[in-house]
Design a protein around this motif. Structure first.
Motif, PDB file in Angstrom:
ATOM      1  N   ILE A 180      39.418  25.043  17.623  1.00 19.60           N
ATOM      2  CA  ILE A 180      38.741  25.784  18.518  1.00 19.60           C
ATOM      3  C   ILE A 180      38.049  27.428  17.693  1.00 19.60           C
ATOM      4  O   ILE A 180      37.122  26.353  17.363  1.00 19.60           O
ATOM      5  N   GLU A 181      38.774  27.733  17.186  1.00 21.46           N
ATOM      6  CA  GLU A 181      37.341  28.472  16.362  1.00 21.46           C
ATOM      7  C   GLU A 181      37.343  27.855  15.126  1.00 21.46           C
ATOM      8  O   GLU A 181      36.087  28.540  14.308  1.00 21.46           O
ATOM      9  N   TYR A 183      36.476  24.942  14.429  1.00 22.70           N
ATOM     10  CA  TYR A 183      34.994  24.243  15.447  1.00 22.70           C
ATOM     11  C   TYR A 183      33.955  25.319  15.893  1.00 22.70           C
ATOM     12  O   TYR A 183      32.867  24.480  15.202  1.00 22.70           O
ATOM     13  N   HIS A 184      34.016  25.874  15.968  1.00 19.36           N
ATOM     14  CA  HIS A 184      32.925  26.748  16.745  1.00 19.36           C
ATOM     15  C   HIS A 184      32.420  27.160  15.144  1.00 19.36           C
ATOM     16  O   HIS A 184      30.903  27.743  15.110  1.00 19.36           O
ATOM     17  N   SER A 185      33.223  27.367  13.983  1.00 20.15           N
ATOM     18  CA  SER A 185      32.492  27.695  12.622  1.00 20.15           C
ATOM     19  C   SER A 185      32.051  27.626  12.227  1.00 20.15           C
ATOM     20  O   SER A 185      31.160  27.852  11.073  1.00 20.15           O
ATOM     21  N   ASP A 187      29.016  24.704  10.624  1.00 16.93           N
ATOM     22  CA  ASP A 187      27.628  23.954  10.952  1.00 16.93           C
ATOM     23  C   ASP A 187      27.161  22.247  11.390  1.00 16.93           C
ATOM     24  O   ASP A 187      27.902  21.573  10.824  1.00 16.93           O
ATOM     25  N   ASP A 188      26.014  22.688  12.561  1.00 17.29           N
ATOM     26  CA  ASP A 188      25.802  20.710  12.767  1.00 17.29           C
ATOM     27  C   ASP A 188      25.677  19.941  12.246  1.00 17.29           C
ATOM     28  O   ASP A 188      26.130  19.144  11.610  1.00 17.29           O
ATOM     29  N   LYS A 195      32.467  18.378  11.548  1.00 15.98           N
ATOM     30  CA  LYS A 195      33.157  19.185  12.851  1.00 15.98           C
ATOM     31  C   LYS A 195      33.269  18.016  13.799  1.00 15.98           C
ATOM     32  O   LYS A 195      33.847  18.211  14.784  1.00 15.98           O
ATOM     33  N   ARG A 199      36.050  17.693  16.323  1.00 15.58           N
ATOM     34  CA  ARG A 199      35.809  17.825  18.056  1.00 15.58           C
ATOM     35  C   ARG A 199      36.910  16.998  18.832  1.00 15.58           C
ATOM     36  O   ARG A 199      37.502  17.132  19.396  1.00 15.58           O
ATOM     37  N   SER A 212      33.482  21.044  25.986  1.00 16.15           N
ATOM     38  CA  SER A 212      32.176  21.995  26.355  1.00 16.15           C
ATOM     39  C   SER A 212      32.100  23.299  26.513  1.00 16.15           C
ATOM     40  O   SER A 212      31.044  24.004  26.853  1.00 16.15           O
ATOM     41  N   LYS A 216      34.624  29.971  23.317  1.00 14.58           N
ATOM     42  CA  LYS A 216      34.548  29.383  22.065  1.00 14.58           C
ATOM     43  C   LYS A 216      35.933  30.216  21.443  1.00 14.58           C
ATOM     44  O   LYS A 216      36.337  30.393  19.983  1.00 14.58           O
ATOM     45  N   SER A 217      36.072  31.785  22.174  1.00 10.46           N
ATOM     46  CA  SER A 217      37.384  32.477  21.168  1.00 10.46           C
ATOM     47  C   SER A 217      38.576  32.445  22.376  1.00 10.46           C
ATOM     48  O   SER A 217      38.597  32.720  23.963  1.00 10.46           O
TER      49      SER A 217
END
Length: 278
Positions: A180-181, A183-185, A187-188, A195, A199, A212, A216-217
């Motif tokens: 999860i960490e 994934y959110h780090s 850049d799209d 990514k 996902r 969604s 996020k953490s």
């Protein structure tokens, strides 16, 4: 609990790889005495999740736990049974389990509970009245507009993540925490493919098709907030939600009010219910 299972003295039992199993089985017995779960499988699942909830990766077979390890387990126990188990009761329960696994002297020296605990019970009961008044799933919590059929009626609280799934969802979230960490780090635009791959990996790990709404953490507080999400439904709509979908389907696929609205069968029921007399 049979007195024969209790060991006197401070020596730890050193049977190979048995301490974790004994900890879990004794905790199952403690939980059953409260009659808070719906099946033997749930008691075992909850006990296993609680026993492994320490962030220090507690391994009961390698060494006895520290006071900090057990305090974290106590908090997990309190969180899971939201309002049904108070902290001092959870401490007494875990203290009993520790005595059964590692002996009375070890439990007393650890100091998880103290002599003031029993004396504070009455005070805690009075202070806890407000939280105890929090109604659980199915109990009326007041009047207002049902979020599904939109009628002005008496409302019940629906946990969007059903409590019977909490132990499994918690495990999945903690196991997926590093992913999860990551994934959110990402850049799209720069790491779009990576990514997307991450996902898809997360969806498989969590058993969800939409991630969604997950934290996020992954922390104790963020998991607690995620599990405690609720919406307010009338009795008819609440019953329909649980009749149409299993607990795990609700936890993984219909864990927001928007997702409930997105289900054709529930939407159809909500439209029908909106035309009925309250």
């Amino acid at each position: 609990m049979p007195s024969s299972s209790r060991r006197k003295g401070g020596a730890c039992r050193c049977c190979d790889n048995d301490d974790t199993k004994t900890f879990v089985s004794t905790l199952v017995g403690q939980l059953m005495s409260l009659q808070l779960c719906s099946s033997d499988e749930e008691y075992i699942s909850v006990a296993e999740a609680i026993a492994s909830s320490s962030s220090s990766s507690l391994s009961l077979d390698e060494a006895p736990p520290s006071k900090e390890d057990l305090e974290e387990i106590v908090l997990t126990l309190v969180d899971y049974f939201e309002g049904d188990v108070k902290e001092h009761d959870a401490k007494n329960m875990i203290h009993t389990v520790v005595m059964d696994v590692w002996g009375d002297d070890f439990a007393e020296n650890l100091g998880l509970i103290d002599n003031d605990t029993a004396d504070s019970d009455e005070h805690d009961d009075n202070e806890g009245n407000e939280s105890d008044d929090d109604d659980d799933d199915g109990d009326f919590v007041g009047e207002g507009e049902c979020q599904l059929c939109e009628r002005a009626v008496k409302l019940t609280r629906h946990h969007l993540i059903p409590k019977t799934t909490w132990s499994r969802i918690k495990k999945r979230l903690w196991n997926a925490a590093p992913t999860i960490e990551t994934y959110h780090s990402l850049d799209d635009e720069i790491s779009h493919e990576k990514k997307e791959f991450t996902r898809n990996k997360l969806e498989k790990m969590l058993g969800m098709t939409d991630i969604s709404d997950i934290p996020k953490s992954i922390t104790h507080d963020s998991v607690r907030t995620y599990l405690f999400k609720v919406c307010l439904l009338c009795r008819q709509c609440h019953s329909a939600v649980h009749r149409i979908h299993t607990e795990m389907e609700l936890a993984t696929e219909y864990n927001t009010i928007d997702k409930l609205f997105g289900d054709e069968e529930l939407l159809k029921f909500g439209k029908w219910a909106s035309k009925q007399r309250p």
